[in-house]
Design a protein around this motif. Sequence first.
Motif, PDB file in Angstrom:
ATOM      1  N   THR A  75      -8.917   4.029  -8.321  1.00  0.00           N
ATOM      2  CA  THR A  75      -7.064   3.034  -8.352  1.00  0.00           C
ATOM      3  C   THR A  75      -6.153   3.376  -7.758  1.00  0.00           C
ATOM      4  N   ASP A  76      -6.016   4.122  -6.728  1.00  0.00           N
ATOM      5  CA  ASP A  76      -5.128   4.327  -5.507  1.00  0.00           C
ATOM      6  C   ASP A  76      -3.972   5.345  -4.912  1.00  0.00           C
ATOM      7  N   ASP A  77      -4.530   5.891  -6.743  1.00  0.00           N
ATOM      8  CA  ASP A  77      -3.661   7.937  -5.994  1.00  0.00           C
ATOM      9  C   ASP A  77      -4.100   8.990  -4.893  1.00  0.00           C
TER      10      ASP A  77
END
Length: 178
Positions: A75-77
């Motif tokens: 989720t691009d965290d």
Amino acid sequence: MALKSTIYKADCQIADMDRGYYQPHNLTIALHPSETEERMMARLLAFVINADEHLQFTKGLSTDDEPELWQKSLTDDIELWIDVGMPDEKRIRKASSRADKVILYTYGGRNTIWWNQIQPKLERFKNLTVINLPKSATDQLAPMVKRTMQLQISIQDGQIWVSDDQNTATIVPETWLV
């Protein structure tokens, strides 16, 4: 005319017995014109210690918004933020607020002075780990620096052995803050 980065290739065979991680990694590392080979090898060592299929080098010195290495979730965290050197408190605060875990690798002979000044300010960051790569350790890596490197790395009981066809380095990182 601006100077361009020098590209290095490192074929790393990693056997990390502490984490049960055994994988090859073919890495491309850009040496920025203002960067030393010692710093580049410290970045390579930071990768090796934290090796994962999702860990990647970033733009590094050419941008202020990214670390040297990071690992992101689907989720691009930012799960892991890795910096190398002696950043100021502001950069460390920013990293600690953006990432789940932050690891800072210091190296070289002047880092003890930096550490003595900044240590009290960093103890409040609960997701920060500071690891020192002693000068004697990074000096052992110097003969291995080549544009194309074939490295075998073994990690066991917190010790790191790095070797190529002619040299072997034994590195014992010092944990300064967990």
